[in-house]
Design an enzyme around this catalytic site. Structure first.
Site, mmCIF file in Angstrom:
data_model
loop_
_atom_site.group_PDB
_atom_site.id
_atom_site.type_symbol
_atom_site.label_atom_id
_atom_site.label_comp_id
_atom_site.label_asym_id
_atom_site.label_seq_id
_atom_site.Cartn_x
_atom_site.Cartn_y
_atom_site.Cartn_z
ATOM 1 N N ARG A 119 4.049 -15.343 -1.634
ATOM 2 C CA ARG A 119 2.651 -15.090 -1.240
ATOM 3 C C ARG A 119 1.717 -15.230 -2.435
ATOM 4 N NH1 ARG A 119 1.563 -9.544 1.765
ATOM 5 N NH2 ARG A 119 1.681 -8.668 -0.334
ATOM 6 N N LYS A 143 -4.364 -12.639 -1.137
ATOM 7 C CA LYS A 143 -4.463 -11.271 -1.679
ATOM 8 C C LYS A 143 -5.220 -11.366 -3.006
ATOM 9 C CE LYS A 143 -1.570 -7.133 -2.060
ATOM 10 N NZ LYS A 143 -2.398 -6.220 -1.283
HETATM 11 N N1 PMP Z 1 -3.303 -5.789 4.683
HETATM 12 C C1 PMP Z 1 -3.965 -5.602 3.518
HETATM 13 C C2 PMP Z 1 -5.427 -5.855 3.476
HETATM 14 C C3 PMP Z 1 -3.278 -5.176 2.381
HETATM 15 O O1 PMP Z 1 -3.914 -4.999 1.218
HETATM 16 C C4 PMP Z 1 -1.875 -4.928 2.455
HETATM 17 C C5 PMP Z 1 -1.106 -4.502 1.247
HETATM 18 N N2 PMP Z 1 -1.492 -3.248 0.772
HETATM 19 C C6 PMP Z 1 -1.233 -5.107 3.697
HETATM 20 C C7 PMP Z 1 -1.984 -5.561 4.777
HETATM 21 C C8 PMP Z 1 0.228 -4.879 3.854
HETATM 22 O O2 PMP Z 1 0.949 -5.910 3.214
HETATM 23 P P1 PMP Z 1 2.382 -5.654 2.542
HETATM 24 O O3 PMP Z 1 3.266 -5.168 3.626
HETATM 25 O O4 PMP Z 1 2.781 -6.991 2.023
HETATM 26 O O5 PMP Z 1 2.186 -4.660 1.470
#
Ligand code: PMP
Length: 296
Positions: free
Chosen positions: A57, A156
């Site tokens: 990612r 991200k």
């Molecule tokens: N959505 C957002 C906006 C995030 O910042 C995150 C991570 N904190 C997630 C979803 C969850 O993603 P992950 O399971 O990869 O941490």
């Protein structure tokens, strides 16, 4: 620093330092403009959980914003392991940040010759422990999720103000998290977590096209945890009314893990406690991360 310490450490541009010694330039475009990408990664029992998915990612985000990392993927993996090992922490949270690097004042990213690399190894405690048992109240934010054509939520990026401002709405309402709708009025995700609903035993979660981060924990639920329980997850668009009418709602995230929602805008979800399927998914999550499996 001494490598025998147990506690937070920072790996920054090739140097392992204590948190107090870790500095970035005020000319770094990561600071000046939020120009960069990041990851939050868990370490369970000394193993870096889903490292490949997080780095995939991160690399996708770099491509999307045309950032060339200063380190190769293999070097970054080695640095992550070095930092985790130096921290002495067996259960930890890694914040991995790639900034555009030091440049001149002005937006042009081409004036930043070398991307910055930061690895913070620390602990995290996102939500109160009792909320994992009793469920977490949340709200629906008034502020919509930024549309993908403006800044794709799948990246991200270090630009988290859209999420922070929705989080402030949650804090003002006395809760920890908020559901964000997209500009078409469909549910996207929460400020730092993905969202799932369960109705009549069927699980659903908004699709990537709703404008969400492709959560690593979300994928883990879809591909591993739900199938282990003999359940399937549909990825489909949903309105907030469907979320309010669900039997169960739960959120997922690297820091949050799996957490049930008790109320939305004060309205009880199901009977206002953590539902049975959410409980089983939570237990399955814990079982999986605790087991002595190879890193994946
Ligand atoms: N959505 C957002 C906006 C995030 O910042 C995150 C991570 N904190 C997630 C979803 C969850 O993603 P992950 O399971 O990869 O941490």
């Amino acid at each position: 620093m001494t490598l025998t310490a147990t506690g937070p450490v920072v790996w920054i541009d090739g140097r392992l330092v204590s948190p107090d010694e870790a500095m970035v330039s005020v000319y770094d475009h990561g600071l000046l403009y939020g120009d960069g990408v990041f990851e939050g990664i868990r370490v369970y029992g000394g193993r870096i959980f889903k490292m490949k998915s997080h780095l995939d990612r991160l690399w996708g985000g770099c491509e999307a914003i045309r950032l060339t990392p200063a380190v190769s993927r293999a070097e970054l993996e080695a640095a992550l392991r070095e930092a985790v090992s130096a921290s002495g922490l067996k259960d930890a949270y890694i914040r991995l940040v790639l900034t555009r690097g030091k440049g001149s004042l002005g937006l042009n990213p081409n004036h930043c010759p070398k991307s910055g690399t930061i690895i913070i190894v620390d602990r995290i405690h996102l939500y109160p422990t009792e909320m994992y048992e009793k469920g977490m109240p949340i709200i629906v934010a008034k502020r919509p999720r930024i549309p993908a054509e403006c800044l794709d939520p799948a990246i991200k990026s270090l630009n988290y103000l859209n999420n922070i401002l929705a989080k402030v709405e949650a804090i003002d309402a006395g809760v920890h998290e908020a559901i964000m709708l997209n500009t078409q009025g469909f549910v996207s995700e929460c400020t730092g977590d993905n969202i799932f609903v369960i109705k009549g035993g069927a699980i659903a979660t908004p699709p990537v096209s709703a404008g969400i981060l492709r959560g690593v924990t979300r994928r883990f639920v879809i591909d591993t945890l739900a199938p282990t329980l003999g359940l399937k997850v549909a990825e489909r668009s949903m309105k907030v009314e469907e979320v309010l009418a669900a039997d169960e709602v739960f959120l997922t995230g690297t820091a949050a893990e799996v957490i049930g929602v008790s109320r939305i805008d004060g309205h009880a979800i199901g009977s206002g406690v953590v539902g049975p399927i959410t409980k089983r998914l939570e237990a399955e999550f814990k079982r999986n991360v605790a087991k002595d499996a190879p890193e994946d």
